[in-house]
Motif scaffolding. Structure first.
Motif, PDB file in Angstrom:
ATOM      1  N   PHE A 175     -67.081  77.195 119.177  1.00 11.91           N
ATOM      2  CA  PHE A 175     -67.046  75.779 119.961  1.00 11.91           C
ATOM      3  C   PHE A 175     -65.765  75.404 120.301  1.00 11.91           C
ATOM      4  N   SER A 176     -64.898  75.247 119.339  1.00 11.59           N
ATOM      5  CA  SER A 176     -63.387  74.908 119.728  1.00 11.59           C
ATOM      6  C   SER A 176     -62.638  75.821 120.989  1.00 11.59           C
ATOM      7  N   ILE A 177     -63.129  77.300 120.807  1.00  4.65           N
ATOM      8  CA  ILE A 177     -62.732  77.928 121.836  1.00  4.65           C
ATOM      9  C   ILE A 177     -63.359  77.895 123.229  1.00  4.65           C
TER      10      ILE A 177
ATOM     11  N   ALA B  51     -56.758  71.728 122.662  1.00  2.00           N
ATOM     12  CA  ALA B  51     -58.043  72.011 122.005  1.00  2.00           C
ATOM     13  C   ALA B  51     -58.197  72.741 120.765  1.00  2.00           C
ATOM     14  N   ASN B  52     -57.523  73.726 120.887  1.00  6.02           N
ATOM     15  CA  ASN B  52     -57.484  74.778 119.611  1.00  6.02           C
ATOM     16  C   ASN B  52     -56.789  74.007 118.608  1.00  6.02           C
ATOM     17  N   PHE B  53     -55.839  73.232 118.870  1.00  8.54           N
ATOM     18  CA  PHE B  53     -54.790  72.787 117.789  1.00  8.54           C
ATOM     19  C   PHE B  53     -55.836  71.492 117.200  1.00  8.54           C
ATOM     20  N   LEU B  54     -56.163  70.787 117.910  1.00  8.66           N
ATOM     21  CA  LEU B  54     -57.234  69.832 117.628  1.00  8.66           C
ATOM     22  C   LEU B  54     -58.191  70.163 116.513  1.00  8.66           C
TER      23      LEU B  54
ATOM     24  N   ILE C  32     -59.122  69.714 112.417  1.00  8.49           N
ATOM     25  CA  ILE C  32     -60.485  69.477 112.094  1.00  8.49           C
ATOM     26  C   ILE C  32     -60.959  70.608 111.075  1.00  8.49           C
ATOM     27  N   TYR C  33     -60.903  71.699 111.400  1.00  6.32           N
ATOM     28  CA  TYR C  33     -61.633  72.942 110.737  1.00  6.32           C
ATOM     29  C   TYR C  33     -60.898  72.838 109.514  1.00  6.32           C
TER      30      TYR C  33
END
Length: 330
Positions: free
Chosen positions: A258-260, A311-314, A318-319
């Protein structure tokens, strides 16, 4: 702590590499991008001095400065938020065009991506929980929808629901005959939703199957884990086993996916926006390519790159928070 330091360092280096590539691309292309852009605008005497200076900073003027001086000037220009002037929309600044298109793309593609993710993961968890029953028949049907190309599905929807039956509009993001521009009113919001329904439905249907299939397979694998068997042996409620033990752990890979997907929201669904003439960032990119608008191409590429990295950094943060194993192995 080391995990977050490594991730921050990685993304800072990646951002610098992307900015440097954005600087190098027009200088590596055959010909002179700066002269081409000025020629498309008209005679240099008719172009304001500030615009000429902006173009020189963007594409470089080897007669006046070295490559290193151009690079430093380019970085200074970016920090000031100056991405140059568009040729196809001259004399509009690139930042203004991107600022106008970006909210529409985030609103349409972002919302559609979130809806397809929630529906797909929820349905996938249920199908995986009911594996081996008639519910499994949803899997091939959803996979078939995912295999349908975006543009073909979009054109089918336009033909069926906009041309033949006239249930929805063919194009645009709102009714241009009723509104001169965006405004804060329920009528305008209703027009935006009405015009965005078909494009959003195209994105949801095309991507729903992937989330469902991935979550279903992870649910099947998770249900065979020892901790799920232990929970069943303890006599816990099946609803609690489904949500707390199975679905929660099975959803972790989907969160990474979803992050991607969320990262590429800013790029827009280029083909879908083109078919529906939706004025998002994807359609703006096509306009730039068709018009050889180097400044606009550079600007959209840079914005998309920054959005993908952010977005990937965020999601990495979170992950790392929800899955401690990532912090120790990352």
């Amino acid at each position: 702590m080391k995990f977050y330091v490594r991730r921050i360092t990685f993304y800072v280096i990646t951002l610098w590499a992307a900015i440097s590539l954005n600087f190098a691309l027009p200088r590596l292309m055959p010909g002179d991008a700066m002269s081409t852009m000025i020629a498309r605008m008209g005679r240099s005497g008719d172009i304001p001095e500030s615009t000429l200076r902006s173009i020189e900073l963007l594409f470089g003027n080897p007669d006046e400065s070295s490559l290193w001086e151009q690079y430093v000037a380019y970085l200074g220009q970016l920090f000031r938020g100056d991405l140059g002037v568009s040729v196809t929309k001259y004399p509009a600044p690139v930042t203004e065009l991107i600022g106008q298109a970006l909210p529409w793309t985030i609103g349409l593609v972002g919302l559609a991506t979130v809806i397809s993710f929630v529906l797909g993961v929820g349905a996938g968890a249920f199908v995986g929980w009911k594996r081996g029953t008639w519910v499994d028949s949803f899997v091939p049907a959803s996979t078939l929808l995912q295999a349908v190309p975006y543009f073909w599905l979009a054109m089918i929807f336009v033909y069926l629901f906009a041309v033949t039956n006239r249930w929805f509009p063919i194009a645009w993001n709102y009714d241009p005959f009723s509104f001169s521009g965006p405004e804060l009113s329920w009528a305008f919001v209703g027009s935006v939703v009405y015009h965005g329904t078909l494009p959003a439905l195209t994105i949801v249907i095309s991507s729903f199957g992937g989330w469902l299939l991935g979550m279903r397979n992870m649910m099947v694998a998770t249900l065979s884990e020892d901790y799920v068997t232990t929970a069943e042996a303890k006599g816990l409620k099946r609803s609690r086993i489904l949500t707390t033990y199975a679905a929660r752990n099975a959803a972790l890979p989907s969160m990474a996916g979803f992050s991607i997907a969320l990262a590429f929201v800013v790029a827009g669904s280029i083909v879908t926006e083109q078919v529906f003439s939706y004025p998002g960032l994807g359609k703006l990119m096509i306009t730039a390519v068709q018009g050889n608008d180097y400044a606009l191409m550079q600007g959209t590429f840079l914005v998309i790159t920054i959005a993908v990295l952010a977005a990937n950094f965020l999601m990495d943060l979170i992950y790392g928070f929800i899955d401690p194993r990532t912090r120790h192995n990352g």
